[in-house]
Design an enzyme around this catalytic site. Structure first.
Site, PDB file in Angstrom:
ATOM      1  N   HIS A 174     -25.280  13.652 -28.087  1.00  0.00           N
ATOM      2  CA  HIS A 174     -25.970  13.005 -26.968  1.00  0.00           C
ATOM      3  C   HIS A 174     -26.690  14.019 -26.084  1.00  0.00           C
ATOM      4  O   HIS A 174     -27.761  13.728 -25.551  1.00  0.00           O
ATOM      5  CB  HIS A 174     -24.951  12.216 -26.143  1.00  0.00           C
ATOM      6  CG  HIS A 174     -25.568  11.271 -25.161  1.00  0.00           C
ATOM      7  ND1 HIS A 174     -26.242  10.134 -25.550  1.00  0.00           N
ATOM      8  CD2 HIS A 174     -25.622  11.296 -23.806  1.00  0.00           C
ATOM      9  CE1 HIS A 174     -26.675   9.494 -24.479  1.00  0.00           C
ATOM     10  NE2 HIS A 174     -26.316  10.176 -23.407  1.00  0.00           N
ATOM     11  N   HIS A 187     -28.778   3.262 -23.361  1.00  0.00           N
ATOM     12  CA  HIS A 187     -27.407   3.172 -22.838  1.00  0.00           C
ATOM     13  C   HIS A 187     -26.651   2.184 -23.720  1.00  0.00           C
ATOM     14  O   HIS A 187     -26.098   1.200 -23.251  1.00  0.00           O
ATOM     15  CB  HIS A 187     -27.418   2.747 -21.369  1.00  0.00           C
ATOM     16  CG  HIS A 187     -26.681   3.703 -20.484  1.00  0.00           C
ATOM     17  ND1 HIS A 187     -25.841   3.325 -19.478  1.00  0.00           N
ATOM     18  CD2 HIS A 187     -26.637   5.069 -20.475  1.00  0.00           C
ATOM     19  CE1 HIS A 187     -25.327   4.380 -18.871  1.00  0.00           C
ATOM     20  NE2 HIS A 187     -25.808   5.453 -19.467  1.00  0.00           N
TER      21      HIS A 187
END
Length: 740
Positions: A54, A100
């Site tokens: 990430h 998200h």
């Protein structure tokens, strides 16, 4: 959460506790080599989040280098909080898209809300005033209790946060397919405006300068959020305590930061996003070639007895890190105080390149900043062409059996992916900055550039069904369709931001999908001169061994040189001539019709020739700028029949009479690429046809509220336009009200 004193470096190594944090055996050995010792618990956590997929893009970085990122309009490419495109008159557009996904699957309301908050901070950290929000959403089959709940809560979360910060949500897209049943995708895009001289960057320059922390006090929420987002959703036995958003505080933060940015005391500023304090501080130092020493006792805390591990890995929202000139701290602190926000001195910039943390008078972490930010491991993953792709490529192009084309159109218009998204956007605040938003009913959202005669056009696009069938072709189509929408609105495409959503990259089939789609997107971006200036990668969107379809969302921004060029997508007046630009072939792979008839996607994706695409876009935009075009939309999901129907869904009581030739199913429902549906006043017919080479007149706009379509001179569809519009608008509310 472990205390930094409870677990010794020896125990971390002996019991391989680093594996629980997300570091592999080889990565742990690499950390030891860098430090020339065993890392303690805090250092292990810091490396694990910064080296997570990430934060570091360790498997995708080799692919991202393929994207074109330079161009005559690019002021800032990838590497900062957001990218920046010059739009003339000393103004620039700042924009980025970010996902998200994992948080939204676990807590859809807060996951979506904090996604909006994070992307807004990325944009205003560059010095820009956020002016618009967009979204790109993917869910499973609408109508089931779980998917309905996810969809409703995600929309509510995005809507309420956007409204709370007074930034209008002016467009987006939503697609529904069973591939997203367990892994919804929630991508948020923010666009801001800035003057060239106000651009900020996230750097910790100037040894001796002060590091300030501003915004919400740090709590224990979101710890290891970055590593949570870097693994398969179903593999996480315990999800982290997810952060919640506070839009009222975010609004204060925007106003305070934009005011602070007018002071020459500010050196650098960055959002505390994924990996919180760790990523912001280490990245700012690494970019400046400096170090940072931070005293964690000075960090504002929401909870007592927080150890260094928790403070550094928390992802509490609405926080910013600033570097200011030594001796100028108080004036910056006073600005935040005026806006009701905490601001505290937490550290100093140092000449060395160490990221050093102190707590209770002890050094609790000391690592090279570059090792965290720039020297994270990069992996060339194994790639293998998927078996299904070979079998799909060998399939002959076939035309699905349709007995009743009129009934099929009704069904297509009620498919959630095609149906009106009015239910979504009725909840969004689209009027926060009414002086900027242009109510144009265009294919893309449009905002006025205040003080000029120009406007920005923006869109989000991606048909993941095409990408599943043929990742390279689908990648080209995603960029091309976004550009078509920009052109149809009357603007010149300038640049794009990408939200790359895929499954597990350690699966060679998935990595092949990533490679191929990036190749396709790069080719299209080059052909259309739309460089990639920012983006986000979200991997491990997989559950129980099944990956989502490859879904690289394209967020694109364009510039309308005059407000007079803004073009609606709906027909405007009776007796205008209707044109179809482009060739229709029997292409049904990944189409809405294929899904309805067979319940699956197979065969070849529609083909696209980027030179043909570029030529048609250029010719159509020239015709729009010359004042020859009344309305324009691209022909996409559902084919020509859906495009004709949607063109009369604007409450004017208009209809259309159209006539085409060929196989009726192909003519009406094929999803061939590079096609546009355009209307032109009769007196401009000759001029338009001389300017747009592939335009063929197929009918005219009527004033009788009917959709009247003939194929080979035989009436195939003859329906009330108002009735079709009611079906189109009512489809999603109906499915949401469906009882399990």
């Amino acid at each position: 959460m472990p205390s930094t004193h409870d677990v010794t470096p020896e125990k971390i190594e002996q019991e391989k506790l680093y594996l629980d944090s997300g570091l592999s055996n080889e990565e742990y050995r690499r950390v030891k080599d860098i430090l020339q010792r065993r890392p303690n618990m805090t250092e292990t956590g810091i490396f694990s989040v910064m080296w997570s997929e990430h934060c570091s893009y360790k498997t995708s970085k080799p692919l991202l280098k393929k994207f074109p990122s330079n161009g005559k309009h690019v002021l800032q490419g990838p590497g900062e909080g957001a990218g920046i495109i010059d739009v003339g008159d000393g103004l620039a557009a700042v924009f980025k898209i970010e996902s998200h996904n994992h948080p939204s699957a676990v807590d859809p309301y807060n996951g979506a809300a904090t996604g909006v908050g994070g992307i807004v901070r990325d944009v205003f950290s560059m010095g820009a005033q956020p002016v618009a929000l967009m979204n790109s959403l993917r869910f499973g089959t609408l109508g089931t209790e779980r998917v309905n709940h996810l969809f409703q809560e995600v929309v509510r979360g995005m809507a309420e946060y956007g409204s709370g910060v007074s930034i209008p949500a002016i467009g987006g897209e939503a697609q529904f397919d069973s591939t997203y049943e367990d892994n919804p995708l929630v991508n948020a895009m923010c666009v801001g405006l800035i003057r060239h001289g106000d651009i900020q960057r996230g750097i910790a320059a100037g040894p001796g300068n002060t590091v300030l922390y501003a915004g919400a006090p740090t709590g224990r929420d979101g710890i290891h959020g970055a590593t949570f987002a870097s693994g398969d959703l179903a593999d996480d036995e315990s999800d982290p305590e997810l952060p919640t958003g506070d839009p009222a505080m975010e609004k204060q933060l925007i106003e305070a930061c934009l005011e602070v940015m007018q002071s020459d005391a500010l050196v650098g500023i960055q959002d505390m996003g994924a990996a919180g304090l760790t990523s912001s501080a280490s990245e700012m130092a690494s970019k400046a070639g400096t170090g940072i020493t931070m005293d964690l006792d000075s960090v504002p805390k929401r909870e007592s007895d927080m150890n260094a591990y928790e403070l550094m890995l928390s992802e509490t929202q609405e926080r910013m890190l600033l570097v200011v000139k030594k001796g100028r701290e108080q004036e910056i602190i006073d600005v935040f105080a005026k806006h009701g926000l905490d601001c505290a001195e937490v550290g100093k910039v140092t000449e060395d390149t160490s990221f050093r943390l102190l707590q209770h008078g002890e050094t609790v972490a000391d690592v090279p900043a570059d090792a965290l930010a720039e020297e994270a491991p990069v992996y060339d993953m194994p790639s293998r062409e998927a078996d299904y792709f070979r079998s799909f490529q060998q399939m002959e192009d076939t035309i699905p059996d349709v007995d009743d084309h009129q009934a099929m159109l009704r069904q297509i218009l009620q498919q959630p992916t095609v149906a009106s998204k009015e239910w979504v956007y009725n909840q969004m605040d689209s009027d926060s900055q009414t002086n900027n938003v242009v109510a144009s009913e265009s294919e893309a959202a449009v905002i006025r550039l205040e003080g000029t005669d120009k406007a920005l056009s923006m869109t989000t696009d991606c048909n993941s069904r095409y990408l599943y069938l043929d990742p390279e072709m689908g990648g080209k189509i995603a960029v091309a369709e976004a550009a078509r929408n920009i052109v149809c609105s009357g603007a010149q495409p300038l640049g794009l931001t990408d939200g790359l959503n895929y499954g597990n990259p350690t699966n060679p089939d998935v990595f092949w999908q990533m490679e191929q789609s990036v190749d396709g997107m790069s080719a299209a971006a080059n052909a259309l001169e739309t460089p990639v200036i920012s983006g986000n990668v979200s991997l491990y969107n997989q559950s129980n061994g099944y990956s989502i379809f490859p879904t690289p969302v394209v967020g694109m921004v364009g510039l309308a040189a005059s407000l007079d060029h803004i073009t609606p997508s709906f027909f405007q007046q009776a007796y205008d001539v209707v044109y179809l630009i482009g060739e229709t072939k029997a292409e049904f792979g990944g189409s809405e019709l294929q899904n309805i008839v067979s319940g699956r996607y197979e065969g070849k994706a529609p083909a696209i020739d980027m030179q043909v695409e570029a030529n048609r876009q250029e010719q159509l935009l020239q015709a729009i700028q010359t004042g020859l075009v009344q309305s324009a939309r691209d022909v996409s999901e559902g084919g020509l029949a859906a495009a004709l129907a949607e063109s009369v869904f604007n409450g004017k009581g208009l209809g259309v009479k159209a006539s085409v030739t060929g196989d009726a199913t192909a003519a009406l429902f094929s999803e061939s690429q590079s096609r546009f549906l355009v209307t032109v006043r009769p007196e401009n017919k000759d001029a338009f046809e001389s300017m747009v080479a592939d335009a063929a007149p197929i009918g005219y706009v009527t004033d009788n509220d009917r959709l009247d379509v003939h194929v080979n001179k035989r009436s195939i569809i003859d329906e009330s336009a108002s009735m079709l519009e009611n079906l189109w608008k009512g489809a999603i509310p109906c499915l949401l009200n469906k009882k399990a």
